[in-house]
Write an enzyme that holds these catalytic residues in place. Sequence first.
Site, PDB file in Angstrom:
ATOM      1  N   GLY A 225       0.829  -1.201   0.000  1.00  0.00           N
ATOM      2  CA  GLY A 225       0.000   0.000   0.000  1.00  0.00           C
ATOM      3  C   GLY A 225       0.862   1.248   0.000  1.00  0.00           C
ATOM      4  O   GLY A 225       2.034   1.206  -0.399  1.00  0.00           O
ATOM      5  N   GLY A 226       0.303   2.334   0.465  1.00  0.00           N
ATOM      6  CA  GLY A 226       0.994   3.617   0.408  1.00  0.00           C
ATOM      7  C   GLY A 226       2.097   3.745   1.454  1.00  0.00           C
ATOM      8  O   GLY A 226       2.085   3.057   2.475  1.00  0.00           O
ATOM      9  N   THR A 229       0.803   4.846   5.005  1.00  0.00           N
ATOM     10  CA  THR A 229       0.145   3.748   5.724  1.00  0.00           C
ATOM     11  C   THR A 229       1.194   2.754   6.205  1.00  0.00           C
ATOM     12  O   THR A 229       1.147   2.282   7.349  1.00  0.00           O
ATOM     13  CB  THR A 229      -0.866   3.013   4.812  1.00  0.00           C
ATOM     14  N   GLY A 230       2.145   2.438   5.335  1.00  0.00           N
ATOM     15  CA  GLY A 230       3.202   1.484   5.694  1.00  0.00           C
ATOM     16  C   GLY A 230       4.014   1.984   6.881  1.00  0.00           C
ATOM     17  O   GLY A 230       4.330   1.220   7.803  1.00  0.00           O
ATOM     18  N   GLU A 245       5.582  -3.457   0.794  1.00  0.00           N
ATOM     19  CA  GLU A 245       5.645  -3.151  -0.645  1.00  0.00           C
ATOM     20  C   GLU A 245       4.930  -1.823  -0.798  1.00  0.00           C
ATOM     21  O   GLU A 245       3.703  -1.765  -0.765  1.00  0.00           O
ATOM     22  CB  GLU A 245       4.925  -4.245  -1.442  1.00  0.00           C
ATOM     23  N   CYS A 279       2.207   0.813  -8.976  1.00  0.00           N
ATOM     24  CA  CYS A 279       3.389   1.213  -8.192  1.00  0.00           C
ATOM     25  C   CYS A 279       4.643   1.296  -9.055  1.00  0.00           C
ATOM     26  O   CYS A 279       5.642   1.870  -8.625  1.00  0.00           O
ATOM     27  CB  CYS A 279       3.598   0.263  -7.024  1.00  0.00           C
TER      28      CYS A 279
HETATM   29  P1  NAP Z   1      -3.426   2.363   1.248  1.00  0.00           P
HETATM   30  O1  NAP Z   1      -4.416   3.451   1.395  1.00  0.00           O
HETATM   31  O2  NAP Z   1      -2.124   2.499   1.944  1.00  0.00           O
HETATM   32  O3  NAP Z   1      -4.199   1.027   1.716  1.00  0.00           O
HETATM   33  C1  NAP Z   1      -3.616  -0.244   1.572  1.00  0.00           C
HETATM   34  C2  NAP Z   1      -4.272  -1.204   2.532  1.00  0.00           C
HETATM   35  O4  NAP Z   1      -3.942  -0.817   3.870  1.00  0.00           O
HETATM   36  C3  NAP Z   1      -5.802  -1.214   2.463  1.00  0.00           C
HETATM   37  O5  NAP Z   1      -6.278  -2.527   2.646  1.00  0.00           O
HETATM   38  C4  NAP Z   1      -6.174  -0.350   3.640  1.00  0.00           C
HETATM   39  O6  NAP Z   1      -7.466  -0.585   4.139  1.00  0.00           O
HETATM   40  C5  NAP Z   1      -5.135  -0.766   4.639  1.00  0.00           C
HETATM   41  N1  NAP Z   1      -4.973   0.176   5.751  1.00  0.00           N
HETATM   42  C6  NAP Z   1      -5.113   1.518   5.723  1.00  0.00           C
HETATM   43  N2  NAP Z   1      -4.875   2.022   6.950  1.00  0.00           N
HETATM   44  C7  NAP Z   1      -4.590   0.975   7.752  1.00  0.00           C
HETATM   45  C8  NAP Z   1      -4.276   0.847   9.120  1.00  0.00           C
HETATM   46  N3  NAP Z   1      -4.207   1.916   9.908  1.00  0.00           N
HETATM   47  N4  NAP Z   1      -4.064  -0.380   9.617  1.00  0.00           N
HETATM   48  C9  NAP Z   1      -4.140  -1.471   8.832  1.00  0.00           C
HETATM   49  N5  NAP Z   1      -4.423  -1.415   7.516  1.00  0.00           N
HETATM   50  C10 NAP Z   1      -4.645  -0.206   6.987  1.00  0.00           C
HETATM   51  O7  NAP Z   1      -3.077   2.088  -0.274  1.00  0.00           O
HETATM   52  P2  NAP Z   1      -4.024   2.055  -1.545  1.00  0.00           P
HETATM   53  O8  NAP Z   1      -4.492   3.432  -1.850  1.00  0.00           O
HETATM   54  O9  NAP Z   1      -5.032   0.967  -1.408  1.00  0.00           O
HETATM   55  O10 NAP Z   1      -2.975   1.580  -2.662  1.00  0.00           O
HETATM   56  C11 NAP Z   1      -2.146   2.449  -3.339  1.00  0.00           C
HETATM   57  C12 NAP Z   1      -0.729   2.395  -2.832  1.00  0.00           C
HETATM   58  O11 NAP Z   1      -0.246   1.066  -2.847  1.00  0.00           O
HETATM   59  C13 NAP Z   1       0.215   3.189  -3.718  1.00  0.00           C
HETATM   60  O12 NAP Z   1       1.085   3.944  -2.936  1.00  0.00           O
HETATM   61  C14 NAP Z   1       0.973   2.112  -4.465  1.00  0.00           C
HETATM   62  O13 NAP Z   1       2.240   2.496  -4.928  1.00  0.00           O
HETATM   63  C15 NAP Z   1       1.059   1.047  -3.444  1.00  0.00           C
HETATM   64  N6  NAP Z   1       1.312  -0.231  -4.091  1.00  0.00           N
HETATM   65  C16 NAP Z   1       2.545  -0.794  -3.967  1.00  0.00           C
HETATM   66  C17 NAP Z   1       2.833  -1.985  -4.623  1.00  0.00           C
HETATM   67  C18 NAP Z   1       4.168  -2.650  -4.482  1.00  0.00           C
HETATM   68  O14 NAP Z   1       4.257  -3.833  -4.812  1.00  0.00           O
HETATM   69  N7  NAP Z   1       5.205  -1.966  -4.029  1.00  0.00           N
HETATM   70  C19 NAP Z   1       1.853  -2.581  -5.407  1.00  0.00           C
HETATM   71  C20 NAP Z   1       0.608  -1.965  -5.525  1.00  0.00           C
HETATM   72  C21 NAP Z   1       0.354  -0.797  -4.853  1.00  0.00           C
HETATM   73  P3  NAP Z   1      -8.658   0.440   3.828  1.00  0.00           P
HETATM   74  O15 NAP Z   1      -8.924   0.308   2.373  1.00  0.00           O
HETATM   75  O16 NAP Z   1      -9.744  -0.053   4.709  1.00  0.00           O
HETATM   76  O17 NAP Z   1      -8.183   1.813   4.204  1.00  0.00           O
END
Ligand code: NAP
Length: 471
Positions: A225-226, A229-230, A245, A279
């Site tokens: 994820g972002g 968040t990470g 990731e 990503c």
């Molecule tokens: P995100 O907002 O960070 O959410 C990712 C996941 O984390 C979701 O399931 C989200 O749940 C969960 N989450 C959020 N807050 C949390 C918390 N406090 N505790 C536990 N889990 C939590 O990311 P996104 O908008 O879905 O995805 C986009 C990001 O992912 C981009 O930055 C992209 O670059 C990255 N990404 C990276 C890769 C890689 O392989 N490096 C691949 C794909 C995407 P909710 O939906 O309920 O908030």
Amino acid sequence: MRMLLGGEWVDRATRVEVHDPWDRSLVDTVPQATPADLDRAIENAVEGARISRRTTVYARATILRDTANLVEARSEAFATMIAREGAKTIREARKEVSRAVNTLNVSADQSKRVVGETIPFDSFPGGEGRRGWFERVPVGVVAAITPFNDPLNLVCHKVGPAIASGNAVVLKPATVTPLTALMLCEAFVEAGLPSPVLQCVTGDARRMGDALVTDPRVRMISFTGGVETGRAIAHRAGLKKIGMELGSNSPVVVWEDADFDWSVETCVSGAFWAAGQNCIGVQRLYVHDRIYDRFRDAFAEKAAAYRLGPKLDESTDMGTLIDERSAERVEGWVREARAAGARVLTGGEREGCSMRPTVLENVPLDAKAHREEVFGPTVNLYRVSDLDDTIAQVNSLPFGINAAILTQSVDVAFRAVDELEAGTVLVNDSTDYRLDAMPFGGVKNSGIGREGIRFAIEEMTEPKVVCFRLG
Ligand code: NAP
């Protein structure tokens, strides 16, 4: 749909709506998991870890292979769901399904290669009379937290290796795209996965409490994820393994001797795949001065020719942003860059969740469109001429999943291979290239650890040494 807890499909009074971002139509609803549900999921997964560890490798491989076959048989249903709840077009979604089938099949193959080594204890004084080895044993319960942009394949990249290596999983898909993940869980159940081995909790992460991250029974968090968040998850995780990731704003260098037509083609596709919600999507394009003008014009022309439309329409080239808030953010960043002196060559405006492919030049280095991950259909062009300076510019930001260079020169290519700061350096492809079996992940703020089945298995297991002192 319902969520999967302890082998039961469970409902809750509070339901979360899942909408198609194209027209806001309701696709389905899912239950909002509560803190008690999360506790139950973890409790079940502890039992699941015991079962999974004792399941023979042959049985694990068969379940993974059977699940892959079920997903393949339902390819069109999976693709349609990815396109409806997510941001991809049907053509993009089909490609994700075929990759997910491969990810599951490779997981089945790799389950048979989770091996250790003998240890030459007598290689140092004090080791006499000892014989032993190490095995790789599963960590136990893995929390798999996944993003919206690849709602099937990125789930397979966590659940596949976890099951292959004898772990149990609590899966938390993104709130906006839980339906594809639940369809995958159905396939696992049908393939005979013992029920406690996989739990899937749905709904908003913030409304189900913190246990997935903080609970000591969870032995590894596998997060995609972002960056922010990470970072927040890593701070609260405590003493457990974490795989991260995260995001990037991927750079591509197009050198003066590059194959011109291929460079334009691969960079356009890499920039606008999944409407830039990728990503490894191309965001920063460093183009050699000698070809810059010609490249800019060809690139902008190809970008402007993209057809936007309903995601299920076969002729649609690009889908939408995942929601209106994301589209507003991307539009705002373009506006900010333009106000600070950037030139918009094509695109730049939004309609609802849709935004046309957007190409910018002269983007100031302090603009968010340059510094941050845009995660939308925008790309910046930079005019470069000196290789050292170009490499320094590419490396100047705190991200690094994939970096790419297009050139016919072996010397230039090897300079890039040696000096670009990234998990992968691609030569003569854009950054948007990934084989699911390769080690995949980022340096700097882009992540910790690697996925890519075999490499995820490495992260999801730990060595256990066995040492015999012989009489
Ligand atoms: P995100 O907002 O960070 O959410 C990712 C996941 O984390 C979701 O399931 C989200 O749940 C969960 N989450 C959020 N807050 C949390 C918390 N406090 N505790 C536990 N889990 C939590 O990311 P996104 O908008 O879905 O995805 C986009 C990001 O992912 C981009 O930055 C992209 O670059 C990255 N990404 C990276 C890769 C890689 O392989 N490096 C691949 C794909 C995407 P909710 O939906 O309920 O908030």
